[in-house]
Design an enzyme around this catalytic site. Structure first.
Site, mmCIF file in Angstrom:
data_model
loop_
_atom_site.group_PDB
_atom_site.id
_atom_site.type_symbol
_atom_site.label_atom_id
_atom_site.label_comp_id
_atom_site.label_asym_id
_atom_site.label_seq_id
_atom_site.Cartn_x
_atom_site.Cartn_y
_atom_site.Cartn_z
ATOM 1 C CD GLU A 86 47.752 -70.722 -41.979
ATOM 2 O OE1 GLU A 86 48.145 -71.626 -42.758
ATOM 3 O OE2 GLU A 86 46.959 -70.916 -41.051
ATOM 4 C CE LYS A 96 48.990 -72.578 -52.289
ATOM 5 N NZ LYS A 96 49.912 -73.541 -52.835
ATOM 6 C CG ASP A 114 56.803 -73.878 -53.939
ATOM 7 O OD1 ASP A 114 55.954 -74.774 -54.135
ATOM 8 O OD2 ASP A 114 57.474 -73.370 -54.848
ATOM 9 C CE1 TYR A 129 48.696 -77.138 -44.486
ATOM 10 C CE2 TYR A 129 50.938 -76.336 -44.784
ATOM 11 C CZ TYR A 129 49.874 -77.128 -45.199
ATOM 12 O OH TYR A 129 50.000 -77.898 -46.318
ATOM 13 C CE LYS A 175 49.349 -71.570 -56.631
ATOM 14 N NZ LYS A 175 50.176 -72.405 -57.336
ATOM 15 C CB CYS A 201 88.264 -76.177 -75.062
ATOM 16 S SG CYS A 201 88.459 -75.481 -73.415
ATOM 17 C CB CYS A 229 92.944 -75.524 -73.879
ATOM 18 S SG CYS A 229 91.853 -76.946 -74.058
ATOM 19 C CB CYS A 246 87.525 -79.172 -72.557
ATOM 20 S SG CYS A 246 89.296 -79.163 -72.894
ATOM 21 C CB CYS A 251 91.997 -77.573 -70.383
ATOM 22 S SG CYS A 251 90.695 -76.353 -70.518
HETATM 23 S S1 IVH Z 1 45.871 -75.279 -45.913
HETATM 24 C C1 IVH Z 1 42.077 -77.492 -47.757
HETATM 25 N N1 IVH Z 1 47.939 -73.763 -45.473
HETATM 26 O O1 IVH Z 1 49.022 -75.616 -50.583
HETATM 27 C C2 IVH Z 1 43.490 -77.183 -48.037
HETATM 28 N N2 IVH Z 1 48.018 -75.249 -47.325
HETATM 29 O O2 IVH Z 1 47.109 -75.461 -52.764
HETATM 30 C C3 IVH Z 1 44.215 -77.016 -46.783
HETATM 31 N N3 IVH Z 1 50.129 -75.174 -48.553
HETATM 32 O O3 IVH Z 1 47.962 -78.954 -50.460
HETATM 33 C C4 IVH Z 1 45.584 -76.571 -47.002
HETATM 34 N N4 IVH Z 1 51.105 -73.667 -47.296
HETATM 35 O O4 IVH Z 1 50.335 -78.425 -49.679
HETATM 36 C C5 IVH Z 1 47.404 -74.706 -46.271
HETATM 37 N N5 IVH Z 1 49.699 -72.379 -44.932
HETATM 38 C C6 IVH Z 1 49.178 -73.316 -45.706
HETATM 39 C C7 IVH Z 1 49.875 -73.865 -46.799
HETATM 40 C C8 IVH Z 1 49.247 -74.829 -47.602
HETATM 41 C C9 IVH Z 1 51.234 -74.459 -48.341
HETATM 42 C C10 IVH Z 1 49.948 -76.131 -49.657
HETATM 43 C C11 IVH Z 1 49.413 -77.470 -49.245
HETATM 44 C C12 IVH Z 1 48.133 -77.652 -49.984
HETATM 45 C C13 IVH Z 1 48.306 -76.696 -51.126
HETATM 46 C C14 IVH Z 1 46.954 -76.248 -51.631
#
Ligand code: IVH
Length: 670
Positions: free
Chosen positions: A113, A115, A117, A225, A312, A406, A409, A424, A430
């Site tokens: 999946e 991740k 942010d 998720y 990561k 500035c 000017c 300024c 200006c």
């Molecule tokens: S599963 C047991 N799936 O990443 C942990 N987390 O570093 C279950 N996150 O707190 C989390 N995308 O906020 C999961 N596809 C994804 C995710 C995801 C982002 C975040 C989530 C979690 C953190 C863990």
């Protein structure tokens, strides 16, 4: 403001506010007025929203009863919200795979999946209804943010199907699309507010806001998720994701079921590059063992599951040379340094410039001309300089010195108390400030003048044709001079003059926004126009009268007073009045029924069961929403009825634009 400055400023504000509280409550000897105190508290709260990573849990903003932030109710999670182990390289992942094989053998699948942010959220559904939304908090308990989460259009309040269990918890990530982040952050900065560092901070700052009406103005999205139920309904994670989807939840289309660590590595390297083409930020990949039985066998460590791990991505960084620093003067006079770099390829685009924010940032980096600098592209579109490669600095390199006057000017620059940006003060003389103000006036969101663009304004100014906003309305007397300009034919002159003439019909709220009063953005202008009705009343209003208006705080009120205190501004307004611009709210203006849809954009398509398209349009507009004519990635909602064109549908799906029904629309208005 550099991050270092922000943190220092937050600490200083906190210390000061704590001292004032002590003086007031303990010593009973207040040394500051309530108004001053509230202003500082508000400033700290704003900084905390933008930089939650620096927010102190004991901050004075967290005191219950203060009207800035009050605590949310704390809720214990039924299933603890654990974190994930991190990996950063292939070997770590192969080790993870080996550990799994050792425990459960070779016969298993992984789900890969993205991740996302953002911030994780736990949603509890009872009898098909969303009853609670809780933040991760410390993993065992979090904040109840249900009313805020209910403003997110992708999260259903009530499920359409009855297939889901009567009680379940679903988890996911709330985030903000990059385009929305850029747009809203720009708006904030234009209004002189503190910008958020990245979309994640913007999203989490938003979810922690006390006023759900404000939350609704900021477009958030959510991918779900994982599912927790009391009884086991599904055999695998993958199956449960498909079920979640069929119940009406938004899941990522990029999730993939794979059979081996090799396939996991392929998925990772594919997204290493492709992630920059997503409309939102991801910071890695999450790998999960698919079978629930195998997950159970693998179990958990104290902090995280043994059956899942995250990979990561490192922020992409390159080294290049700082060729020059230039200084941009904005329409408000703020002077922003910009690093001009030797062009270099970074994350798929050629980078030539990087933002330096302000003088403190130059100081923090101790920049010298010709320096070899490391440039990073994070969530933001504009890259930033992370550090200098000191080993490569030439001995005779000259330090970059922020100018005292500035660059446009020559006026001596000033810095306002408590602010980091130099500005300024020569707003009348200006050039970039003059041009910027006129460009703002004609812009789409303000007077929306057809036939006039930023470059034309620039040329007109250079040729001495416009100096003030009001000069636009005498351009028709200068037809001969206009004709002598390059690339400016009779047709375009005609178009432009028609556009200018038509702008006289623009409603008061647009004119007010167009004047460019600091902190008076689109929404504030509309609020003021509705409340005060007339520019003369606004001009005469006192600080108390202004702050009594809903959502007008002291900072905005002070800025309005300052604006009208300048004779030149009054003179301009008088001229514009003479030329026939609208300075009164029309009698028949339907006051906004609500601003629930403010900041949201809609396209309506298809045939609807209970309303005509025209009715839906009125409904959206009278609640502050905007109707657009075509689908783009920035569109917030496509209101879809029957018989909608397949091309529209495909485009909306491709751009990830949420589709909503007329019922969903009505729900947004509840
Ligand atoms: S599963 C047991 N799936 O990443 C942990 N987390 O570093 C279950 N996150 O707190 C989390 N995308 O906020 C999961 N596809 C994804 C995710 C995801 C982002 C975040 C989530 C979690 C953190 C863990």
């Amino acid at each position: 403001m550099s991050l270092f400055d922000t943190k220092q400023k937050m600490d200083a504000l906190m210390a000061e506010l704590n001292q004032h509280t002590y003086n007031y409550y303990v010593l009973a000897m207040p040394t500051i007025g309530d108004y001053e105190f509230d202003k500082k508290l508000e400033e700290l709260a704003l900084l905390e929203q933008a930089h939650p990573e620096y927010a102190d849990p004991n901050s004075p903003t967290q005191r219950v009863g203060g009207d800035i932030t009050k605590n949310f109710t704390t809720v214990k999670h039924k299933w603890a919200m654990l974190s994930l182990g991190n990996t950063y390289n292939e070997q770590d992942l192969r080790d993870f795979d080996e550990r799994i094989k050792k425990a459960i053998g070779d016969n298993f699948e992984y789900v890969c999946e993205l991740k996302f942010d953002g911030l994780s959220i736990s949603l509890t559904f009872e009898d098909q209804k969303l009853v609670r939304a809780v933040t991760r908090g410390d993993g065992t308990k979090g904040d109840d943010v249900t009313s805020n989460v209910k403003t997110i259009s992708n999260i259903p309040h009530r499920l359409k199907s009855n297939d889901a269990p009567s009680l379940f918890e679903i988890r996911g990530e709330i985030f903000m699309h990059r385009a929305a982040f850029e747009r809203l952050n720009k708006e904030r900065e234009e209004l002189g507010e503190v910008g958020y560092a990245n979309p994640r901070n913007f999203a989490s700052g938003t979810i922690k806001m006390q006023n759900s009406k404000e939350v609704a103005k900021r477009p958030l999205d959510c991918f779900l998720y994982s599912l927790n139920t009391e009884k086991q309904y599904f055999r695998t994670h993958w199956e449960s994701l498909q079920a979640i989807k069929s119940w009406g939840f938004h899941i990522s289309e990029h999730t993939k079921l794979v059979n081996s660590i090799e396939e996991v590595l392929t998925f990772i390297s594919y997204w290493q590059k492709e992630r920059f083409n997503l409309s939102y930020d991801i910071d890695g990949i999450v790998i999960k063992v698919n079978s629930y039985a195998q997950q159970q066998e693998l179990g958990f460590t104290a902090k995280s599951p043994r059956w899942a791990i995250s990979y990561k991505y490192k922020a992409e960084e390159v080294e290049t040379i700082l060729e020059q620093v230039t200084y941009q003067v904005g329409r408000t006079g703020a002077v922003t340094p910009v690093a001009n770099l030797k062009p270099v390829l970074l994350a798929g685009t050629t980078v030539k410039r990087a933002t330096l924010h302000n003088a403190n940032e130059i100081g923090r980096l101790d920049l010298h001309l010709g320096d070899h600098v490391f440039v990073e592209k994070g969530g933001e579109i504009i890259p930033k300089i992370i550090s200098v490669n000191l080993e490569k600095r030439r001995e005779d390199a000259l330090p970059v010195i922020y100018p005292v006057t500035c660059p446009e000017c020559g006026t001596t620059l000033l810095r306002k108390d408590g602010e980091v940006a130099f500005y300024c003060p020569n707003d009348e003389g200006c050039p970039p400030q003059i041009v910027g103000k006129i460009q703002h006036f004609i812009s789409r969101k303000a007077m929306n003048i057809d036939g006039l663009g930023d470059e034309t304004i620039e040329t007109f100014y250079q040729k001495g044709l416009v100096q003030h906003i009001s000069d636009l309305y005498t351009l028709h007397e200068k037809a001969e001079a206009l004709k002598t300009l390059d690339r400016f034919g009779e047709r375009s002159i005609e178009n432009m003059l028609k556009g200018i003439e038509l702008s006289k019909q623009m409603p008061f709220e647009k004119v007010l926004f167009g004047l460019g009063i600091r902190y008076v953005g689109e929404t504030v202008a509309r609020k003021l126009a509705m409340a005060v009705k007339d520019i003369d009343k606004l001009k005469e209003a006192s600080l108390e009268e202004l702050t009594a208006i809903d959502e007008i705080g002291a900072r905005i009120a002070e800025s309005i007073l300052e604006y009208f205190s300048k004779p030149e501004h009054q003179h301009q307004i008088n001229l514009l009045k003479v030329y026939g611009l609208q300075f009164q709210a029309e009698e028949n203006t339907i006051p906004l029924q609500s601003d629930k849809l403010t900041g949201k954009t809609f396209v309506i398509s298809g045939v609807f069961e209970n309303h005509s398209r025209e009715e839906l349009k009125d409904l959206i507009e009278s609640n502050g929403g905007k109707i657009l004519s075509s689908i783009s990635a920035k569109l917030n909602y496509l209101v879809a009825g029957d018989n909608m064109g397949p091309a529209k549908l495909e485009k909306a799906n491709k751009l990830n634009v949420p589709l909503i029904s007329e019922d969903n629309l009505l729900e947004l208005l509840k």
